[in-house]
Design an enzyme around this catalytic site. Sequence first.
Site, PDB file in Angstrom:
ATOM      1  N   GLU A 105       0.829  -1.205   0.000  1.00  0.00           N
ATOM      2  CA  GLU A 105       0.000   0.000   0.000  1.00  0.00           C
ATOM      3  C   GLU A 105       0.867   1.260   0.000  1.00  0.00           C
ATOM      4  OE1 GLU A 105      -3.602   1.856   2.782  1.00  0.00           O
ATOM      5  OE2 GLU A 105      -2.144   0.465   3.645  1.00  0.00           O
ATOM      6  N   CYS A 115      -5.619  -2.906   2.920  1.00  0.00           N
ATOM      7  CA  CYS A 115      -5.245  -2.804   4.330  1.00  0.00           C
ATOM      8  C   CYS A 115      -6.427  -2.981   5.284  1.00  0.00           C
ATOM      9  CB  CYS A 115      -4.508  -1.495   4.584  1.00  0.00           C
ATOM     10  SG  CYS A 115      -3.491  -1.539   6.087  1.00  0.00           S
ATOM     11  N   LYS A 173     -10.475   2.323  -1.431  1.00  0.00           N
ATOM     12  CA  LYS A 173     -10.530   1.714  -0.109  1.00  0.00           C
ATOM     13  C   LYS A 173     -11.829   2.067   0.596  1.00  0.00           C
ATOM     14  CE  LYS A 173      -7.543   1.313   3.994  1.00  0.00           C
ATOM     15  NZ  LYS A 173      -6.197   1.716   4.501  1.00  0.00           N
TER      16      LYS A 173
END
Length: 289
Positions: free
Chosen positions: A43, A153, A116
Amino acid sequence: MREVTVAATQMACTWDVGANIACAMGLVREAASRGANIVLIQELFETPYFPAEEREDHFALAKPMDGHPTIAKMSALARELEVVLPVSFFERAGNAYFNSLAIVDADGSVLGVYRKSHIPDGPGYEEKYYFSPGDTGFRVWKTRYGNIGAAICWDQWFPECARAMALQDAEILLYPTAIGDEPLAEAVDSRAPWQRVMQGHAAANVIPVVASNRIGTEESASKLTFYGSSFIADATGEKVAEAPVDEQAVVTATFDLDALRASRASWGLFRDRRTDLYRRLLTLDGTTE
């Protein structure tokens, strides 16, 4: 038989953006030389983990996806090596800012973007200051080497995310990551739970999982030491490849996607789902009214 080799990479990052990109590209080349068809980079690899602190000037790091120079470089590399590359980047879209992944296929074409969905907020992980919650939904991409689901993540802690991608016929789940110690909770070590939750996604969905994390200590308003430990889990949840906690690395594993599809069917995990009983999952407090 449809065999695919996946790779997870990990590296340390500095404020020399060009050097970070060159290092990432070198790791992709190493992975390809070892037979990898799909290569995962960590990331926000262009810079240190800037959301460790709230700084207005860091918004200048964001760029639109169209014409993004790093995505262009990675697209050319993917085309040259014939590999699939999810490329993490800080995206500016008008006045909105996202933590995003551009999905690059093995011919260099950009299939689209994932933004995300789950945005963390805590000491050392001040992402809500920078990123709006993603608006793309969970997506699966039909690449040259199979259907990949990719999230980012904090998304990896949510079983709903993995299941949503599995229901869309994902054959491999990919999670680029930046996770390390907790600046205000030195006794907390989330490295093992971080791995276990994704191993659970693999077993619960009978799908391999690839996770790529960064390494090294980065100092800003907070001092963060990242866990490394990038890994690949097979469709039973067992780790079949794992990188060290503190070394630059590439790890690979090979899977037969056709055999895994047959295994998913035989386990009955999708056949026996009771969607009529899951309404509580659509609420925050577990009520159905």
